[in-house]
Enzyme design. Structure first.
Site, PDB file in Angstrom:
ATOM      1  N   GLN A   8       0.813  -1.216   0.000  1.00  0.00           N
ATOM      2  CA  GLN A   8       0.000   0.000   0.000  1.00  0.00           C
ATOM      3  C   GLN A   8       0.845   1.265   0.000  1.00  0.00           C
ATOM      4  OE1 GLN A   8      -3.248  -2.209   2.757  1.00  0.00           O
ATOM      5  NE2 GLN A   8      -3.599  -0.017   2.536  1.00  0.00           N
ATOM      6  N   GLY A  25      -2.236   6.482   1.116  1.00  0.00           N
ATOM      7  CA  GLY A  25      -3.285   5.962   1.974  1.00  0.00           C
ATOM      8  C   GLY A  25      -3.269   6.573   3.357  1.00  0.00           C
ATOM      9  N   GLY A  26      -2.107   7.053   3.785  1.00  0.00           N
ATOM     10  CA  GLY A  26      -2.021   7.736   5.068  1.00  0.00           C
ATOM     11  C   GLY A  26      -2.429   9.197   4.974  1.00  0.00           C
ATOM     12  N   ARG A  51       4.573  13.408   1.715  1.00  0.00           N
ATOM     13  CA  ARG A  51       5.687  14.338   1.873  1.00  0.00           C
ATOM     14  C   ARG A  51       6.802  13.718   2.713  1.00  0.00           C
ATOM     15  NH1 ARG A  51       5.127  19.731   0.690  1.00  0.00           N
ATOM     16  NH2 ARG A  51       3.083  20.375  -0.083  1.00  0.00           N
ATOM     17  N   PRO A  63      32.240   6.366  -9.155  1.00  0.00           N
ATOM     18  CA  PRO A  63      32.082   4.976  -9.613  1.00  0.00           C
ATOM     19  C   PRO A  63      32.919   3.970  -8.840  1.00  0.00           C
ATOM     20  CG  PRO A  63      32.286   6.464 -11.482  1.00  0.00           C
ATOM     21  CD  PRO A  63      32.590   7.280 -10.263  1.00  0.00           C
ATOM     22  N   ARG A 101       2.603  -1.362   4.272  1.00  0.00           N
ATOM     23  CA  ARG A 101       2.905  -0.068   3.655  1.00  0.00           C
ATOM     24  C   ARG A 101       4.266  -0.148   2.966  1.00  0.00           C
ATOM     25  NH1 ARG A 101      -1.008   3.285   3.174  1.00  0.00           N
ATOM     26  NH2 ARG A 101      -1.366   3.605   5.418  1.00  0.00           N
ATOM     27  N   GLN A 105      -4.938   4.752  -5.626  1.00  0.00           N
ATOM     28  CA  GLN A 105      -5.635   4.857  -4.346  1.00  0.00           C
ATOM     29  C   GLN A 105      -6.520   6.098  -4.272  1.00  0.00           C
ATOM     30  OE1 GLN A 105      -4.534   7.139  -1.544  1.00  0.00           O
ATOM     31  NE2 GLN A 105      -6.316   6.457  -0.355  1.00  0.00           N
TER      32      GLN A 105
END
Length: 367
Positions: free
Chosen positions: A162, A166-167, A173, A193, A267, A350
């Site tokens: 998820q 969803g939060g 952010r 490199p 999550r 979502q």
């Protein structure tokens, strides 16, 4: 035209709802009234081509004058205002993105491509409260609806992946900020490199465990990690998010006998698309071509992705699906457990079918 009030229209779900309503010219069919919990008196938005000022979202008299209320303001607002409105005798339609009223007997969880018959029966029987469903449940049913509609599902086990959305906006952010901290911590090494990747990994892991990353919303780091728990802990060991799977699926479908749905909700570091991996016990052996036909025919947004490596990597990912109404399903194959056991993997936005789109379409039916 009906008078329609909007509360919580500036938040993340509300903003997506406004965007979709503009795209579909939904404002042409209503008289919109915009409310605020904090900025009453300021200029209202001109989505509907009208001018005005923001009304007080706690003014019961102003709310009672509305035919329809659409709220994306959250559960606290619903819990405070909805009972007062109904007790005052208001008989209008309440459309809500929050979970507070979902399981009430006088409310219907709306997902019209899946349960239009339930919605129609409710309207005919005087139901006036319509609530958007849990995002993972809605997205599952959009993708796998053909199996449920044909009464082929014995039970479902699911593992979810998820997204941060969803939060809420602050969670998105925070995830991006965590990513930035991690990158900045090893940017010089990544640009060299000859630097050793295990040294870079150790620096990243040390920072992740240091307590220095912002975690006000998630509680722990998500970037470069995952969180195998979403929502509150229940006494039976489930998270509340996991409990919703069976409870809401069966209410949406208005099943006569319970279809067991359970699994683990996790999550991950995606921004706004939820993915889900399913083990499905079918009631009988159904060939994969037939399964694909049933899924593809169920609704215009369900898209069957062939179980092919290259196509799956291109089309069955959050990167491919974000911002679209498509709810693809792939990785369809029979499992070693037997011919009735089916695997499936789905992805869905979502904020669209997982939140705003069912509200928009319900409003369109009522207006």
């Amino acid at each position: 035209m009906k008078n329609v009030g909007f509360i919580g229209w500036r938040g993340m779900v509300g903003s997506v709802l406004m965007q979709r309503m503009v795209e579909e010219r939904d404002f042409d069919a209503i008289r919109p009234v915009f409310f605020s919990t904090s900025q009453l008196g300021q200029a209202a938005p001109s989505f509907g081509g009208t001018t005005g000022t923001l009304q007080d979202a706690f003014d019961l008299e102003a709310l009672k004058a509305l035919d329809i209320i659409v709220t994306c303001q959250g559960g606290d607002y619903t819990n405070e205002i909805y009972p007062k409105l109904r007790e005052s005798g208001w008989q209008g339609y309440w459309i809500d993105a929050a979970s507070s009223l979902r399981m009430k007997d006088d409310a219907i969880i709306i997902l019209d491509p899946v349960n239009q018959d339930v919605i129609t029966d409710g309207l005919n029987n005087g139901i006036r409260t319509f609530v958007g469903g849990n995002c993972t449940v809605s997205l599952m049913l959009m993708s796998l609806g053909g199996l449920f509609a044909n009464d082929l599902v014995d039970w479902v086990s699911v593992a979810t992946y998820q997204a941060a959305s969803g939060g809420g906006a602050r969670h998105m952010r925070e995830l991006l900020t965590q990513m930035g901290h991690l990158y900045g911590h090893v940017a010089d090494e990544l640009a060299t490199p000859s630097s050793a990747i295990l040294d870079i990994e150790r620096k990243v892991t040390t920072l992740t465990r240091s307590g220095e990353l912002p975690v006000d919303n998630f509680g722990v780091p998500l970037a470069g990690s995952l969180i195998p728990w979403i929502d509150k802990q229940l006494d039976n060991g489930q998270s509340r998010e996991e409990w919703k799977g069976q409870a809401e699926t069966n209410k949406i479908l208005n099943t006569s006998s319970v279809i067991p749905v359970d699994g683990l909700c996790v999550r991950v570091g995606a921004l706004r698309c939820h993915s889900q991996a399913f083990t499905i016990k079918l009631k009988k052996d159904v060939s994969i071509p037939t399964v694909e036909e049933l899924l593809a025919a169920h609704n215009p947004w369900a898209k069957v992705v062939p179980n092919d490596r290259e196509i799956t990597m291109r089309e069955l990912t959050p990167a491919a699906v974000t911002g679209t109404l498509t709810t693809p399903v792939g990785r369809l194959r029979k499992l070693n457990m037997g011919p009735e056991f089916l695997s499936a993997f789905t992805v869905g936005d979502q904020l669209l079918w997982g939140a705003a789109e069912p509200l928009r379409r319900m409003l369109r039916q009522l207006a």
